[in-house]
Design a protein around this motif. Structure first.
Motif, PDB file in Angstrom:
ATOM      1  N   THR A   1       0.855  -1.175   0.000  1.00  0.00           N
ATOM      2  CA  THR A   1       0.000   0.000   0.000  1.00  0.00           C
ATOM      3  C   THR A   1       0.896   1.232   0.000  1.00  0.00           C
ATOM      4  OG1 THR A   1      -0.066   0.183   2.405  1.00  0.00           O
ATOM      5  CG2 THR A   1      -1.760  -1.215   1.366  1.00  0.00           C
ATOM      6  N   LYS A   2       0.330   2.362  -0.268  1.00  0.00           N
ATOM      7  CA  LYS A   2       1.105   3.600  -0.264  1.00  0.00           C
ATOM      8  C   LYS A   2       1.719   3.845   1.115  1.00  0.00           C
ATOM      9  CE  LYS A   2       0.984   8.134  -2.219  1.00  0.00           C
ATOM     10  NZ  LYS A   2       1.210   8.179  -3.627  1.00  0.00           N
ATOM     11  N   ALA A   3       0.969   3.569   2.170  1.00  0.00           N
ATOM     12  CA  ALA A   3       1.476   3.751   3.539  1.00  0.00           C
ATOM     13  C   ALA A   3       2.635   2.801   3.826  1.00  0.00           C
ATOM     14  CB  ALA A   3       0.348   3.544   4.546  1.00  0.00           C
ATOM     15  N   GLU A   4       2.492   1.545   3.405  1.00  0.00           N
ATOM     16  CA  GLU A   4       3.566   0.574   3.608  1.00  0.00           C
ATOM     17  C   GLU A   4       4.827   0.989   2.847  1.00  0.00           C
ATOM     18  OE1 GLU A   4       1.081  -3.594   4.200  1.00  0.00           O
ATOM     19  OE2 GLU A   4       1.474  -2.852   2.169  1.00  0.00           O
ATOM     20  N   LEU A   5       4.638   1.466   1.625  1.00  0.00           N
ATOM     21  CA  LEU A   5       5.777   1.889   0.821  1.00  0.00           C
ATOM     22  C   LEU A   5       6.486   3.089   1.457  1.00  0.00           C
ATOM     23  CD1 LEU A   5       7.394   1.319  -1.694  1.00  0.00           C
ATOM     24  CD2 LEU A   5       5.845   2.791  -2.966  1.00  0.00           C
ATOM     25  N   GLU A   6       5.744   4.026   1.980  1.00  0.00           N
ATOM     26  CA  GLU A   6       6.347   5.180   2.656  1.00  0.00           C
ATOM     27  C   GLU A   6       7.108   4.742   3.897  1.00  0.00           C
ATOM     28  OE1 GLU A   6       6.731   8.276   1.542  1.00  0.00           O
ATOM     29  OE2 GLU A   6       5.777   7.525  -0.263  1.00  0.00           O
ATOM     30  N   ASP A   7       6.557   3.776   4.628  1.00  0.00           N
ATOM     31  CA  ASP A   7       7.232   3.241   5.807  1.00  0.00           C
ATOM     32  C   ASP A   7       8.550   2.579   5.418  1.00  0.00           C
ATOM     33  OD1 ASP A   7       7.370   2.566   8.637  1.00  0.00           O
ATOM     34  OD2 ASP A   7       6.960   0.504   7.999  1.00  0.00           O
ATOM     35  N   ILE A   8       8.535   1.810   4.346  1.00  0.00           N
ATOM     36  CA  ILE A   8       9.751   1.153   3.863  1.00  0.00           C
ATOM     37  C   ILE A   8      10.786   2.192   3.453  1.00  0.00           C
ATOM     38  CG2 ILE A   8      10.697  -0.219   1.948  1.00  0.00           C
ATOM     39  CD1 ILE A   8       8.062  -1.879   2.107  1.00  0.00           C
ATOM     40  N   LYS A   9      10.357   3.216   2.740  1.00  0.00           N
ATOM     41  CA  LYS A   9      11.278   4.263   2.292  1.00  0.00           C
ATOM     42  C   LYS A   9      11.953   4.963   3.476  1.00  0.00           C
ATOM     43  CE  LYS A   9       9.302   5.678  -2.145  1.00  0.00           C
ATOM     44  NZ  LYS A   9       8.676   6.823  -2.830  1.00  0.00           N
ATOM     45  N   GLN A  10      11.221   5.101   4.571  1.00  0.00           N
ATOM     46  CA  GLN A  10      11.791   5.749   5.752  1.00  0.00           C
ATOM     47  C   GLN A  10      12.812   4.852   6.458  1.00  0.00           C
ATOM     48  OE1 GLN A  10       8.595   6.996   8.292  1.00  0.00           O
ATOM     49  NE2 GLN A  10       7.862   8.532   6.848  1.00  0.00           N
ATOM     50  N   LYS A  11      12.662   3.558   6.329  1.00  0.00           N
ATOM     51  CA  LYS A  11      13.536   2.617   7.025  1.00  0.00           C
ATOM     52  C   LYS A  11      14.815   2.300   6.266  1.00  0.00           C
ATOM     53  CE  LYS A  11       9.911   0.306   9.611  1.00  0.00           C
ATOM     54  NZ  LYS A  11       9.171  -0.925   9.832  1.00  0.00           N
ATOM     55  N   ILE A  12      14.817   2.485   4.966  1.00  0.00           N
ATOM     56  CA  ILE A  12      15.999   2.157   4.164  1.00  0.00           C
ATOM     57  C   ILE A  12      16.460   3.394   3.414  1.00  0.00           C
ATOM     58  CG2 ILE A  12      15.447  -0.284   3.892  1.00  0.00           C
ATOM     59  CD1 ILE A  12      14.375   0.290   1.119  1.00  0.00           C
ATOM     60  N   PHE A  13      17.755   3.464   3.193  1.00  0.00           N
ATOM     61  CA  PHE A  13      18.295   4.562   2.414  1.00  0.00           C
ATOM     62  C   PHE A  13      18.230   4.169   0.947  1.00  0.00           C
ATOM     63  CE2 PHE A  13      21.792   6.381   0.015  1.00  0.00           C
ATOM     64  CZ  PHE A  13      21.499   7.728   0.164  1.00  0.00           C
ATOM     65  N   LEU A  14      17.603   5.023   0.140  1.00  0.00           N
ATOM     66  CA  LEU A  14      17.529   4.796  -1.296  1.00  0.00           C
ATOM     67  C   LEU A  14      18.273   5.908  -2.011  1.00  0.00           C
ATOM     68  CD1 LEU A  14      13.751   3.872  -1.661  1.00  0.00           C
ATOM     69  CD2 LEU A  14      15.683   2.305  -1.761  1.00  0.00           C
ATOM     70  N   SER A  15      19.056   5.524  -2.987  1.00  0.00           N
ATOM     71  CA  SER A  15      19.719   6.533  -3.811  1.00  0.00           C
ATOM     72  C   SER A  15      18.663   7.200  -4.690  1.00  0.00           C
ATOM     73  CB  SER A  15      20.802   5.889  -4.678  1.00  0.00           C
ATOM     74  OG  SER A  15      20.213   5.050  -5.654  1.00  0.00           O
ATOM     75  N   GLU A  16      19.047   8.249  -5.348  1.00  0.00           N
ATOM     76  CA  GLU A  16      18.112   8.978  -6.206  1.00  0.00           C
ATOM     77  C   GLU A  16      17.543   8.070  -7.299  1.00  0.00           C
ATOM     78  OE1 GLU A  16      18.325  12.708  -9.293  1.00  0.00           O
ATOM     79  OE2 GLU A  16      19.582  12.779  -7.508  1.00  0.00           O
ATOM     80  N   ILE A  17      18.404   7.303  -7.933  1.00  0.00           N
ATOM     81  CA  ILE A  17      17.928   6.422  -9.007  1.00  0.00           C
ATOM     82  C   ILE A  17      17.030   5.314  -8.465  1.00  0.00           C
ATOM     83  CG2 ILE A  17      19.935   4.881  -9.031  1.00  0.00           C
ATOM     84  CD1 ILE A  17      19.596   4.796 -12.124  1.00  0.00           C
ATOM     85  N   GLN A  18      17.300   4.840  -7.263  1.00  0.00           N
ATOM     86  CA  GLN A  18      16.458   3.810  -6.660  1.00  0.00           C
ATOM     87  C   GLN A  18      15.070   4.356  -6.351  1.00  0.00           C
ATOM     88  OE1 GLN A  18      18.936   2.586  -3.391  1.00  0.00           O
ATOM     89  NE2 GLN A  18      20.120   1.162  -4.657  1.00  0.00           N
ATOM     90  N   GLU A  19      15.009   5.591  -5.877  1.00  0.00           N
ATOM     91  CA  GLU A  19      13.713   6.242  -5.644  1.00  0.00           C
ATOM     92  C   GLU A  19      12.928   6.327  -6.941  1.00  0.00           C
ATOM     93  OE1 GLU A  19      12.118   8.072  -3.066  1.00  0.00           O
ATOM     94  OE2 GLU A  19      13.593   7.865  -1.472  1.00  0.00           O
ATOM     95  N   LYS A  20      13.608   6.724  -8.007  1.00  0.00           N
ATOM     96  CA  LYS A  20      12.948   6.854  -9.306  1.00  0.00           C
ATOM     97  C   LYS A  20      12.464   5.512  -9.821  1.00  0.00           C
ATOM     98  CE  LYS A  20      15.348  11.005 -10.860  1.00  0.00           C
ATOM     99  NZ  LYS A  20      16.287  11.535 -11.869  1.00  0.00           N
ATOM    100  N   ILE A  21      13.275   4.476  -9.635  1.00  0.00           N
ATOM    101  CA  ILE A  21      12.880   3.140 -10.082  1.00  0.00           C
ATOM    102  C   ILE A  21      11.602   2.696  -9.387  1.00  0.00           C
ATOM    103  CG2 ILE A  21      13.511   0.688  -9.961  1.00  0.00           C
ATOM    104  CD1 ILE A  21      16.415   1.605 -10.647  1.00  0.00           C
ATOM    105  N   ILE A  22      11.493   2.953  -8.106  1.00  0.00           N
ATOM    106  CA  ILE A  22      10.270   2.600  -7.376  1.00  0.00           C
ATOM    107  C   ILE A  22       9.079   3.355  -7.956  1.00  0.00           C
ATOM    108  CG2 ILE A  22       9.069   2.840  -5.156  1.00  0.00           C
ATOM    109  CD1 ILE A  22      11.674   1.988  -3.808  1.00  0.00           C
ATOM    110  N   GLU A  23       9.258   4.630  -8.211  1.00  0.00           N
ATOM    111  CA  GLU A  23       8.169   5.419  -8.801  1.00  0.00           C
ATOM    112  C   GLU A  23       7.804   4.891 -10.186  1.00  0.00           C
ATOM    113  OE1 GLU A  23       6.349   7.624  -7.129  1.00  0.00           O
ATOM    114  OE2 GLU A  23       7.650   7.156  -5.428  1.00  0.00           O
ATOM    115  N   TYR A  24       8.798   4.542 -10.974  1.00  0.00           N
ATOM    116  CA  TYR A  24       8.541   3.987 -12.306  1.00  0.00           C
ATOM    117  C   TYR A  24       7.790   2.662 -12.213  1.00  0.00           C
ATOM    118  CZ  TYR A  24      12.038   7.325 -14.136  1.00  0.00           C
ATOM    119  OH  TYR A  24      12.744   8.447 -14.481  1.00  0.00           O
ATOM    120  N   ARG A  25       8.163   1.817 -11.251  1.00  0.00           N
ATOM    121  CA  ARG A  25       7.481   0.528 -11.091  1.00  0.00           C
ATOM    122  C   ARG A  25       6.027   0.728 -10.693  1.00  0.00           C
ATOM    123  NH1 ARG A  25       7.330  -2.629 -13.678  1.00  0.00           N
ATOM    124  NH2 ARG A  25       6.446  -4.105 -12.232  1.00  0.00           N
TER     125      ARG A  25
END
Length: 66
Positions: A7-31
């Motif tokens: 869910t969007k809430a779960e994804l936001e929680d995951i993003k807060q717990k792990i460090f994502l590089s800029e390209i990794q953030e974009k890949i998640i958005e693209y997916r």
């Protein structure tokens, strides 16, 4: 391929717990928009193998916190 069945809430929680590089953030958005790996590579102007490596890194990070 990175499957995002969160869910969007779960994804936001995951993003807060792990460090994502800029390209990794974009890949998640693209997916979330169902872009193919080829389309992601074109948009980011990187090779398909780079996208695959980054997807692998994201998967490992998510697996560690689950």
């Amino acid at each position: 391929m990175l499957k995002l069945n969160f869910t969007k809430a779960e994804l936001e929680d995951i993003k807060q717990k792990i460090f994502l590089s800029e390209i990794q953030e974009k890949i998640i958005e693209y997916r979330l928009k169902d872009y193919s790996r080829v389309k992601m590579a074109e948009l980011e102007r990187v090779s398909l193998s780079t996208i695959d490596r980054e997807i692998n890194k994201i998967s490992k990070k998510i697996f560690k916190i689950m």
